[in-house]
Design a protein around this motif. Structure first.
Motif, PDB file in Angstrom:
ATOM      1  N   UNK A   1      44.946  44.941  46.716  1.00 52.05           N
ATOM      2  CA  UNK A   1      43.795  45.842  46.812  1.00 52.05           C
ATOM      3  C   UNK A   1      43.503  46.240  48.259  1.00 52.05           C
ATOM      4  N   UNK A   2      43.761  45.324  49.188  1.00 55.26           N
ATOM      5  CA  UNK A   2      43.574  45.650  50.603  1.00 55.26           C
ATOM      6  C   UNK A   2      44.548  46.735  51.028  1.00 55.26           C
ATOM      7  N   UNK A   3      45.792  46.661  50.540  1.00 57.79           N
ATOM      8  CA  UNK A   3      46.776  47.705  50.834  1.00 57.79           C
ATOM      9  C   UNK A   3      46.339  49.059  50.285  1.00 57.79           C
ATOM     10  N   UNK A   4      45.530  49.050  49.228  1.00 62.20           N
ATOM     11  CA  UNK A   4      45.009  50.276  48.633  1.00 62.20           C
ATOM     12  C   UNK A   4      43.807  50.818  49.403  1.00 62.20           C
ATOM     13  N   UNK A   5      43.383  50.098  50.430  1.00 62.36           N
ATOM     14  CA  UNK A   5      42.245  50.556  51.226  1.00 62.36           C
ATOM     15  C   UNK A   5      40.919  49.920  50.855  1.00 62.36           C
ATOM     16  N   UNK A   6      40.962  48.924  49.969  1.00 56.27           N
ATOM     17  CA  UNK A   6      39.726  48.259  49.547  1.00 56.27           C
ATOM     18  C   UNK A   6      39.358  47.130  50.519  1.00 56.27           C
ATOM     19  N   UNK A   7      38.091  46.764  50.494  1.00 59.82           N
ATOM     20  CA  UNK A   7      37.603  45.613  51.250  1.00 59.82           C
ATOM     21  C   UNK A   7      37.273  44.531  50.221  1.00 59.82           C
ATOM     22  N   UNK A   8      38.017  43.433  50.239  1.00 59.85           N
ATOM     23  CA  UNK A   8      37.910  42.418  49.186  1.00 59.85           C
ATOM     24  C   UNK A   8      37.323  41.124  49.738  1.00 59.85           C
ATOM     25  N   UNK A   9      36.314  40.609  49.050  1.00 59.69           N
ATOM     26  CA  UNK A   9      35.746  39.301  49.359  1.00 59.69           C
ATOM     27  C   UNK A   9      36.085  38.366  48.208  1.00 59.69           C
ATOM     28  N   UNK A  10      36.835  37.302  48.495  1.00 58.36           N
ATOM     29  CA  UNK A  10      37.253  36.352  47.457  1.00 58.36           C
ATOM     30  C   UNK A  10      36.317  35.151  47.419  1.00 58.36           C
ATOM     31  N   UNK A  11      35.920  34.767  46.220  1.00 61.56           N
ATOM     32  CA  UNK A  11      35.071  33.603  46.020  1.00 61.56           C
ATOM     33  C   UNK A  11      35.691  32.745  44.915  1.00 61.56           C
ATOM     34  N   UNK A  12      35.955  31.443  45.180  1.00 62.07           N
ATOM     35  CA  UNK A  12      36.554  30.585  44.154  1.00 62.07           C
ATOM     36  C   UNK A  12      35.535  29.911  43.242  1.00 62.07           C
ATOM     37  N   UNK A  13      34.253  30.011  43.584  1.00 60.29           N
ATOM     38  CA  UNK A  13      33.221  29.349  42.777  1.00 60.29           C
ATOM     39  C   UNK A  13      32.036  30.275  42.548  1.00 60.29           C
ATOM     40  N   UNK A  14      31.261  29.938  41.509  1.00 59.96           N
ATOM     41  CA  UNK A  14      30.048  30.709  41.217  1.00 59.96           C
ATOM     42  C   UNK A  14      29.055  30.637  42.357  1.00 59.96           C
ATOM     43  N   UNK A  15      28.895  29.464  42.940  1.00 57.66           N
ATOM     44  CA  UNK A  15      27.900  29.313  44.008  1.00 57.66           C
ATOM     45  C   UNK A  15      28.233  30.185  45.213  1.00 57.66           C
ATOM     46  N   UNK A  16      29.514  30.251  45.571  1.00 49.84           N
ATOM     47  CA  UNK A  16      29.913  31.108  46.691  1.00 49.84           C
ATOM     48  C   UNK A  16      29.695  32.582  46.352  1.00 49.84           C
ATOM     49  N   UNK A  17      30.000  32.946  45.104  1.00 54.77           N
ATOM     50  CA  UNK A  17      29.803  34.337  44.690  1.00 54.77           C
ATOM     51  C   UNK A  17      28.330  34.718  44.760  1.00 54.77           C
ATOM     52  N   UNK A  18      27.450  33.837  44.312  1.00 55.31           N
ATOM     53  CA  UNK A  18      26.014  34.128  44.360  1.00 55.31           C
ATOM     54  C   UNK A  18      25.546  34.316  45.800  1.00 55.31           C
ATOM     55  N   UNK A  19      26.039  33.456  46.698  1.00 51.75           N
ATOM     56  CA  UNK A  19      25.659  33.569  48.110  1.00 51.75           C
ATOM     57  C   UNK A  19      26.109  34.908  48.683  1.00 51.75           C
ATOM     58  N   UNK A  20      27.342  35.323  48.360  1.00 55.52           N
ATOM     59  CA  UNK A  20      27.869  36.591  48.880  1.00 55.52           C
ATOM     60  C   UNK A  20      27.096  37.781  48.320  1.00 55.52           C
TER      61      UNK A  20
END
Length: 223
Positions: free
Chosen positions: A20-39
């Motif tokens: 997705x980064x090669x497609x020009x997207x900005x990607x934020x990866x989160x491995x857990x629910x808690x990290x996703x909520x914080x982001x």
């Protein structure tokens, strides 16, 4: 397109984020629910991609929470759970789309683009910046009150920039979204020429800026 990717499988997350980064997207990866909520509390993405089974909880429950809190945020469930009942549950909890693993990355990217486009301002919203006004309902453009006649590709380019006012839109993102009248992919040289003509027709407005070797942005002039 800014994407939040909630995926606990490190290999899948890394491969998809790289693609997705090669497609020009900005990607934020989160491995857990808690990290996703914080982001999500720190910054809202354009699209959220959610896994179902996670180390610290249920991605579908998060999907339901996000739909209630941010009704217009595009949500896509990406999961191995392919049973019809699971798919129906995912949509009932607020998902806009549902993709099962294994998946084709190009197809997933196309679905993300479709969700992103549908989340943009509707056809009744007049877009404006620094004296530029674009009325999607009438497909009319004016600058400082004077009508400006644009070719279809120029109009589409201006619309994309206005929809992202205040953000830098990369050349890759524009190339992924721009197609000519016959449905053909627009190449890098065509984008450069189209931008040059758009600037000239608008009288080289100060609000339309080039971010060197990266992309373009529209921003309101400072008072």
């Amino acid at each position: 397109m800014k994407i939040l990717l909630l995926e606990d499988d490190a290999a899948i997350a890394a491969a998809l984020a790289s693609f997705l980064t090669e497609k020009g997207c900005e990607v934020t990866c989160c491995p857990t629910l808690s990290q996703a909520r914080d982001r999500l509390e720190a910054a809202l993405p354009d699209v959220a991609v959610l896994d179902w089974n996670l180390p610290d909880g249920d991605g579908v429950a998060l999907c339901q929470t996000l739909r209630q809190r941010w009704p217009r945020l595009p949500l896509l469930l990406l999961t191995v759970r392919s049973d019809t009942r699971d798919i129906l549950t995912g949509f009932a909890c607020g998902a806009d789309d549902y993709v099962t693993k294994p998946f084709d990355r190009e197809v997933l990217y196309s679905r993300l683009l479709a969700l992103w486009r549908r989340s943009r301002p509707d056809a009744g919203t007049v877009l404006s910046c620094g004296g530029i006004r674009l009325d999607p309902a009438r497909q009319a453009v004016t600058y400082q009150g004077t009508p400006v006649a644009l070719a279809p590709l120029e109009y589409h380019l201006l619309c994309l920039l206005l929809q992202n006012k205040g953000r830098t839109v990369t050349r890759q993102q524009l190339l992924a979204s721009l197609w000519d009248q016959n449905g053909h992919f627009v190449n890098d040289n065509t984008l450069t020429v189209t931008m040059k003509r758009l600037r000239e027709k608008l009288g080289r407005p100060a609000c339309l800026k080039t971010v060197r070797s990266f992309g373009y942005r529209l921003e309101e002039p400072q008072p």
